[in-house]
Write an enzyme that holds these catalytic residues in place. Structure first.
Site, PDB file in Angstrom:
ATOM      1  N   GLU A 230       0.786  -1.231  -0.006  1.00 52.74           N
ATOM      2  CA  GLU A 230       0.035   0.194   0.063  1.00 52.74           C
ATOM      3  C   GLU A 230       0.866   1.236   0.062  1.00 52.74           C
ATOM      4  O   GLU A 230       1.578   1.585   0.788  1.00 52.74           O
ATOM      5  CB  GLU A 230      -0.945  -0.140   1.194  1.00 52.74           C
ATOM      6  CG  GLU A 230      -2.087   1.114   1.101  1.00 52.74           C
ATOM      7  CD  GLU A 230      -1.632   2.393   1.761  1.00 52.74           C
ATOM      8  OE1 GLU A 230      -1.442   2.992   1.299  1.00 52.74           O
ATOM      9  OE2 GLU A 230      -2.061   2.426   3.225  1.00 52.74           O
ATOM     10  N   CYS A 264      -2.788   8.349   4.009  1.00 54.32           N
ATOM     11  CA  CYS A 264      -2.660   7.792   2.597  1.00 54.32           C
ATOM     12  C   CYS A 264      -4.083   8.084   1.915  1.00 54.32           C
ATOM     13  O   CYS A 264      -4.094   8.545   0.633  1.00 54.32           O
ATOM     14  CB  CYS A 264      -2.257   6.407   2.440  1.00 54.32           C
ATOM     15  SG  CYS A 264      -0.775   6.001   3.019  1.00 54.32           S
TER      16      CYS A 264
END
Length: 456
Positions: A230, A264
């Site tokens: 990720e 994020c």
């Protein structure tokens, strides 16, 4: 340097010695030995330990929150929320792991068998390379499913949150998990390759920067080991004329400045239909400018400091590059005087494609504001980045909702809300935001051997 440095003051609170080669070898050996026996434990036993971990974490939530705030600067309320979310994650997998990993039968006659099914079995030792922005949650969303699946973990956490890293390993041990099930390695980034290449380590997961992800993926690929990555995002937040503008503005502010803007899945690019652009922009800028920046331990603070000095420099450089390429600052845009790594809520408009900010992620409380003539242009701007993690769309038009779901290039689409990670939903991205999924049944199966069983 592996150290706790208070971002509110810049003061080095505590330093830690990196693990020696002998200590790393001992940890890997213990993990490999434990993996052979831990995989035979029952789901019921693992769940009992995991619920105990959740109980401990809930009881210690206030102290844990203070620790996270000290290490990376998030507000105390946000830190406590993170601790309680982690407890929820532990409980979720304690409750659901056995069903998620139950044997999956197929029609035996179709494959010429008396019985045929797929069985999920643990891979063994998994290396987790984790970032500092959610010091516990990032690691727990790996640890909870991995442990419930029968794997064991080695955690290489970010070097500026060593106390959080050590706490998590100790928490899991105190919950009853046998020694070696989950260990923290205090090692620099340069030591990751040798650990990942060790034949006793079966797989890896990383949350972090794109360069870090490329490095781990390249090493794992060379060793033919599975990875989940990720790698961040530059998430769009699209507002169409049918949206509830006041609700969209309120959510947009939270979506941008959550975790001091260092998330994020924070919305970063606000793409607004021209018919409602002026109304949204005025209200959004006013709301951002009204936020309080200050000491993260003060309950009245909305935005604490950025976690690292370099992080603030990176934000400043992206804003400066945008203005040099024609962008306009509508609020904020200048670091705060005094100690600590503070940066105010900032809104930038008129961002041109030549500016880095047009396609790159800004990891701080800086919002890019874009005008779109119609839904086609809104989607074009939204997809004008190499990332594809989360996305947000605000509209009450069913046809527009279908378009956004179909055409936004992202791992998730949240309509009339903001992107949030839930244990119940898969989490991850496409394109340069990464590969694989965390959370939900998809996440727990990532580090399993899906074994085909055929009985004649």
């Amino acid at each position: 340097m592996i150290a706790t440095i208070n971002p509110a003051t810049g003061e080095t609170v505590q330093t830690f010695d990196p693990a020696t080669a002998e200590e790393i070898e001992s940890a890997i050996a213990l993990a490999a030995a434990r993996a052979k026996t831990y995989r035979t434990t029952t789901f019921a036993q693992r769940a009992e330990w995991m619920r105990a971990v959740a109980d401990l974490l809930e009881a210690e939530a206030d102290d844990v929150a203070a620790m996270m705030t000290l290490e990376m600067g998030k507000t105390l309320s946000a830190a406590k929320g993170e601790a309680l979310k982690c407890a929820k994650g532990f409980r979720f997998y304690a409750e659901h792991a056995e069903a998620m990993l139950a044997d999956e039968a197929t029609d035996p006659a179709a494959v010429d068998a008396s019985a045929a099914y797929a069985r999920y079995q643990p891979l063994g030792v998994v290396l987790a390379v984790m970032p500092w922005n959610f010091p516990l949650w990032q690691a727990v969303r790996f640890a909870a499913p991995a442990l419930m699946a029968g794997n064991v973990g080695l955690l290489k956490h970010a070097s500026n949150v060593p106390q959080s890293a050590l706490y998590l390993a100790d928490l899991i041990r105190r919950g009853g998990f046998p020694d070696g099930c989950f260990q923290t390695l205090l090692i620099p980034s340069g030591a990751v390759e040798s650990v990942l290449r060790d034949p006793r380590v079966a797989a890896a997961t990383l949350t972090g920067s794109e360069p870090a992800g490329r490095s781990v993926a390249a090493i794992a690929g060379d060793e033919v080991k599975h990875t989940v990555l990720e790698l961040g995002g530059s998430d769009p937040f699209v507002v169409m004329p049918s949206a509830d503008i006041d609700a969209a503005v309120k959510t947009a502010v939270t979506a941008r400045v959550q975790n001091n803007g260092q998330s994020c899945i924070a919305a970063k690019r606000f793409i607004v239909h021209t018919d409602v652009y002026d109304e949204f922009a005025t209200k959004f800028v006013d709301a951002m400018a009204a936020l309080t920046v200050g000491n993260p331990t003060d309950p009245s603070t909305d935005i604490g400091p950025l976690a690292t000095e370099q992080g603030r420099v990176d934000v400043e450089e992206l804003v400066a590059d945008a203005t040099a390429n024609g962008a306009q600052i509508l609020c904020g845009g200048t670091r705060l005087d005094g100690p600590g790594w503070y940066y105010p809520a900032t809104v930038v408009s008129e961002i041109t494609p030549s500016a880095k900010m047009y396609t790159e992620e800004v990891f701080g409380p800086v919002a890019g504001l874009y005008r779109a003539a119609d839904i086609d242009e809104a989607i074009e701007i939204a997809n004008a980045t190499s990332f594809g993690l989360g996305s947000n769309a605000w509209t009450t038009d069913d046809a527009e909702i279908d378009r956004f779901i179909a055409d936004l290039e992202a791992g998730g689409v949240f309509v009339n809300g903001m992107t949030v990670s839930y244990p119940e939903l898969p989490f991850g991205g496409v394109r340069r935001s990464g590969t694989g999924r965390e959370l939900s049944a998809h996440g727990i199966r990532e580090f399993c051997n899906i074994k085909t069983v055929w009985i004649g």
